[in-house]
Design a protein around this motif. Structure first.
Motif, PDB file in Angstrom:
ATOM      1  N   THR A  75       0.832  -1.212   0.000  1.00 21.45           N
ATOM      2  CA  THR A  75       0.000   0.000   0.000  1.00 21.45           C
ATOM      3  C   THR A  75       0.863   1.258   0.000  1.00 21.45           C
ATOM      4  O   THR A  75       0.572   2.230  -0.715  1.00 21.45           O
ATOM      5  N   SER A  76       1.952   1.249   0.786  1.00 21.71           N
ATOM      6  CA  SER A  76       2.849   2.408   0.849  1.00 21.71           C
ATOM      7  C   SER A  76       3.496   2.668  -0.505  1.00 21.71           C
ATOM      8  O   SER A  76       3.603   3.824  -0.958  1.00 21.71           O
ATOM      9  N   PHE A  77       3.920   1.591  -1.165  1.00 16.61           N
ATOM     10  CA  PHE A  77       4.504   1.719  -2.505  1.00 16.61           C
ATOM     11  C   PHE A  77       3.484   2.314  -3.479  1.00 16.61           C
ATOM     12  O   PHE A  77       3.802   3.219  -4.267  1.00 16.61           O
ATOM     13  N   LEU A  78       2.244   1.826  -3.405  1.00 18.51           N
ATOM     14  CA  LEU A  78       1.190   2.341  -4.283  1.00 18.51           C
ATOM     15  C   LEU A  78       0.861   3.795  -3.970  1.00 18.51           C
ATOM     16  O   LEU A  78       0.569   4.585  -4.880  1.00 18.51           O
ATOM     17  N   LEU A  79       0.914   4.159  -2.683  1.00 15.53           N
ATOM     18  CA  LEU A  79       0.662   5.554  -2.297  1.00 15.53           C
ATOM     19  C   LEU A  79       1.696   6.499  -2.917  1.00 15.53           C
ATOM     20  O   LEU A  79       1.349   7.583  -3.400  1.00 15.53           O
ATOM     21  N   ILE A  80       2.956   6.078  -2.892  1.00 18.94           N
ATOM     22  CA  ILE A  80       4.005   6.913  -3.494  1.00 18.94           C
ATOM     23  C   ILE A  80       3.753   7.080  -4.988  1.00 18.94           C
ATOM     24  O   ILE A  80       3.842   8.195  -5.520  1.00 18.94           O
ATOM     25  N   LYS A  81       3.406   5.975  -5.674  1.00 22.26           N
ATOM     26  CA  LYS A  81       3.101   6.064  -7.102  1.00 22.26           C
ATOM     27  C   LYS A  81       1.869   6.934  -7.350  1.00 22.26           C
ATOM     28  O   LYS A  81       1.820   7.712  -8.312  1.00 22.26           O
ATOM     29  N   TYR A  82       0.891   6.808  -6.460  1.00 29.78           N
ATOM     30  CA  TYR A  82      -0.329   7.604  -6.586  1.00 29.78           C
ATOM     31  C   TYR A  82      -0.017   9.096  -6.534  1.00 29.78           C
ATOM     32  O   TYR A  82      -0.473   9.871  -7.386  1.00 29.78           O
ATOM     33  N   TRP A  83       0.756   9.513  -5.534  1.00 29.66           N
ATOM     34  CA  TRP A  83       1.017  10.938  -5.360  1.00 29.66           C
ATOM     35  C   TRP A  83       1.936  11.476  -6.446  1.00 29.66           C
ATOM     36  O   TRP A  83       1.789  12.635  -6.865  1.00 29.66           O
ATOM     37  N   LEU A  84       2.855  10.677  -6.946  1.00 28.06           N
ATOM     38  CA  LEU A  84       3.721  11.124  -8.053  1.00 28.06           C
ATOM     39  C   LEU A  84       2.908  11.310  -9.334  1.00 28.06           C
ATOM     40  O   LEU A  84       3.133  12.268 -10.085  1.00 28.06           O
ATOM     41  N   ASN A  85       1.979  10.415  -9.590  1.00 23.33           N
ATOM     42  CA  ASN A  85       1.116  10.566 -10.765  1.00 23.33           C
ATOM     43  C   ASN A  85       0.121  11.705 -10.574  1.00 23.33           C
ATOM     44  O   ASN A  85      -0.239  12.389 -11.538  1.00 23.33           O
TER      45      ASN A  85
END
Length: 228
Positions: A75-85
Motif C-alpha cells: 500500500t505504501s509503494f502504491l501511495l508513493i506512485k499515486y502521489w507522483l502521478n
C-alpha cells in the motif's frame, strides 16, 4: 492522459489491499483468539461500532502480521506512485499551482510513515519513549494523509472548470464531504487521546477513520473518467 488512468488503477488497489488485510486479521483474531492469544481473549466484536478492539491489537500478533505488514508495504509503494502521478495531473491542469510541493510532500511522507509504523508493529519493548514514538508515527501518518488529501481537494475545486470534462462531479463533492468529516472528527478526538477512559470510543473512531481514508481512494477511482 496516462497519469489519470494510472491514478484510477492505483487508487482502487489502495482501497482493496488494506481493507481486505485489516478485516481478514479482524475476523481471524475474533474467531481464533484462544489459539493466537491464550488467556487474553478478544471477544466477537464489530469495532467500527463498538470499539471492542484496536487495529493494532487485531493485526500485531503472529501470524496476523504476516498478512498485515506485506499489505501495508505494498500500500505504501502504491501511495508513493499515486502521489507522483497526481503531481503530473496537477501540472497538466495548472503548471504553477501554489501547493503542488505541499501535496506531494505530505502524501509521500504519509506513505513513509505507514512503512515505519508497519516495521515496528508487533515489536514489544517495555519503554515509554518507544510507545510514545509509535503513537506519534501513527498519528503523524493520519495527519499527513488528511493534509495531503485536503490540499488536493482544494486544487480540484479551484481547477474544477478545467477538469470537469475528466471527472464525475458527484464523486468530487462526496470526496470533499468525506475529507471535511474526517478532519473534523480528528480535531474533536485529539484532546481525548491521552485518556484511557475513552478507550472504546477511540478504537471505534480509529476504525472509521481508517475506513474513511481508504474510501477516499475508492472515490478517486470513481471520480476520474477513463481517458481512452
Amino acid at each position: 492522459m496516462p497519469s489519470i488512468d494510472k491514478v484510477r488503477s492505483i487508487s482502487v488497489w489502495i482501497f482493496i489491499i488494506p481493507f481486505i488485510a485489516v478485516n481478514t486479521c479482524l475476523l481471524i483474531v475474533t474467531n481464533f483468539h484462544q489459539i493466537l492469544e491464550p488467556g487474553v481473549p478478544v471477544h466477537n466484536t464489530f469495532p467500527y461500532f463498538d470499539g471492542g478492539v484496536s487495529i493494532s491489537r487485531a493485526v500485531r500478533n503472529f501470524p496476523l502480521y504476516l498478512i498485515f505488514k506485506p499489505a501495508m508495504f505494498i500500500t505504501s509503494f502504491l501511495l508513493i506512485k499515486y502521489w507522483l502521478n497526481t503531481k503530473n495531473i496537477i501540472k497538466h491542469f495548472d503548471e504553477n499551482h501554489l501547493h503542488t510541493k505541499k501535496i506531494i510532500f505530505f502524501g509521500i511522507s504519509s506513505a513513509i510513515l505507514l512503512v515505519i509504523h508497519s516495521i515496528f508493529l508487533g515489536i514489544k519493548i517495555d519503554n515509554d519513549l518507544y510507545k510514545f514514538f509509535r503513537r506519534v508515527v501513527m498519528l503523524s501518518f493520519i495527519i499527513f494523509e488528511l493534509v495531503a488529501q485536503a490540499y488536493l481537494i482544494n486544487f480540484l475545486y479551484k481547477s474544477k472548470d478545467k477538469i470537469l470534462p475528466s471527472i464525475n462531479e458527484l464523486f468530487l463533492k462526496i470526496k470533499r464531504i468525506l475529507i471535511i468529516t474526517l478532519i473534523s472528527i480528528s480535531i474533536i478526538v485529539l484532546p481525548f487521546l491521552p485518556f484511557d477512559n475513552f478507550k472504546f470510543l477511540k478504537h471505534a473512531i480509529e476504525w472509521n477513520v481508517f475506513l474513511g481514508v481508504i474510501i477516499f481512494y475508492l472515490l478517486t477511482f470513481l471520480m476520474w473518467k477513463k481517458t481512452n
